[in-house]
Design an enzyme around this catalytic site. Structure first.
Site, short mmCIF file in Angstrom:
data_model
loop_
_atom_site.label_atom_id
_atom_site.label_comp_id
_atom_site.label_asym_id
_atom_site.label_seq_id
_atom_site.Cartn_x
_atom_site.Cartn_y
_atom_site.Cartn_z
N HIS A 53 -9.76 -2.90 -1.88
CA HIS A 53 -9.99 -1.47 -2.08
C HIS A 53 -8.66 -0.83 -2.49
O HIS A 53 -7.61 -1.48 -2.43
CB HIS A 53 -10.53 -0.80 -0.80
CG HIS A 53 -9.62 -0.91 0.38
ND1 HIS A 53 -9.85 -1.79 1.42
CD2 HIS A 53 -8.47 -0.29 0.68
CE1 HIS A 53 -8.88 -1.68 2.30
NE2 HIS A 53 -8.01 -0.78 1.89
C1 T46 Z 1 -5.64 -1.19 4.20
C2 T46 Z 1 -5.61 -2.58 4.73
C3 T46 Z 1 -4.25 -3.19 4.70
C4 T46 Z 1 -11.34 2.75 11.13
O1 T46 Z 1 -12.35 3.16 11.75
N1 T46 Z 1 -10.14 3.37 11.30
C5 T46 Z 1 -9.03 2.95 10.63
O2 T46 Z 1 -7.94 3.56 10.80
C6 T46 Z 1 -9.14 1.83 9.74
C7 T46 Z 1 -7.91 1.33 8.99
C8 T46 Z 1 -10.35 1.23 9.59
N2 T46 Z 1 -11.44 1.68 10.28
C9 T46 Z 1 -12.74 0.97 10.15
C10 T46 Z 1 -13.35 1.00 8.76
C11 T46 Z 1 -14.12 -0.31 8.72
O3 T46 Z 1 -15.39 -0.12 9.31
O4 T46 Z 1 -12.47 -0.40 10.43
C12 T46 Z 1 -13.31 -1.23 9.64
C13 T46 Z 1 -12.46 -2.23 8.87
O5 T46 Z 1 -11.73 -1.52 7.88
P1 T46 Z 1 -11.50 -2.14 6.43
O6 T46 Z 1 -12.68 -2.93 6.00
O7 T46 Z 1 -11.04 -1.04 5.52
O8 T46 Z 1 -10.31 -3.17 6.73
P2 T46 Z 1 -9.32 -3.88 5.70
O9 T46 Z 1 -8.58 -4.91 6.46
O10 T46 Z 1 -10.02 -4.30 4.46
O11 T46 Z 1 -8.31 -2.71 5.26
C14 T46 Z 1 -7.43 -2.11 6.20
C15 T46 Z 1 -7.35 -0.61 5.97
O12 T46 Z 1 -8.67 -0.02 5.96
C16 T46 Z 1 -6.72 -0.27 4.66
O13 T46 Z 1 -6.26 1.06 4.71
O14 T46 Z 1 -4.89 -0.85 3.33
O15 T46 Z 1 -6.14 -2.69 6.05
#
Ligand code: T46
Length: 136
Positions: A53
């Site tokens: 993303h």
């Molecule tokens: C990034 C990379 C390095 C939350 O509820 N609060 C938060 O502060 C974050 C970061 C995520 N979430 C929820 C959203 C999703 O349901 O946690 C779940 C996993 O998030 P995501 O799929 O976006 O995780 P990654 O590892 O793909 O990405 C994360 C961060 O979202 C993003 O900002 O740059 O780590």
């Protein structure tokens, strides 16, 4: 999009002694933004790919306090690839980069300091949408 800032590597001072290592993240030369949120990712199964993303506005500092992983940043034209494997090296990620995190070691921790609270509307999770947004 306006002017594009480049990702950069910053050195995190670490103080090691026989009792372990203490790393410091302080000051505008390391953190070019005010931190509103910190989060970490750990226990990542081998072979996982995270990220995939971009953020429209969010600025981040990303590093590996433990273990190692690859951070690949894509501005829509060029790739910037980092192997994060030291607690004393972090990447400042400006807004507008598609990111992929992969090749996590079993002990990897991905630590992120961020310039804003969690806001799903700041995410672009579709690559074609990202490319369209970049040329707007
Ligand atoms: C990034 C990379 C390095 C939350 O509820 N609060 C938060 O502060 C974050 C970061 C995520 N979430 C929820 C959203 C999703 O349901 O946690 C779940 C996993 O998030 P995501 O799929 O976006 O995780 P990654 O590892 O793909 O990405 C994360 C961060 O979202 C993003 O900002 O740059 O780590």
């Amino acid at each position: 999009m306006g002017m594009q800032f480049l990702p950069s590597l910053v050195h995190l001072p670490c103080i090691s002694d026989p009792l372990g290592t203490l790393g410091v993240i302080e000051g505008p030369s390391i953190l070019p933004f005010d931190v509103k949120r910190a989060y970490f990712i750990q226990g990542i199964p081998a072979g996982s790919v995270r990220g995939s993303h971009a953020h429209k506005e969010l600025q981040q500092l990303i590093f590996a306090p433990s273990g190692s992983f690859d951070l690949i940043l894509d501005d829509g034209v060029k790739l910037f690839e980092f192997r994060l494997e030291s607690q004393s090296v972090a990447v400042v990620v400006p807004p507008g980069y598609w990111r992929t995190l992969q090749n996590f070691s079993s002990d990897a921790v991905c630590m992120v300091l961020a310039s804003a609270m969690y806001d799903e509307s700041d995410y672009i999770r579709d690559y074609q949408e990202f490319l369209n947004w970049k040329i707007e």
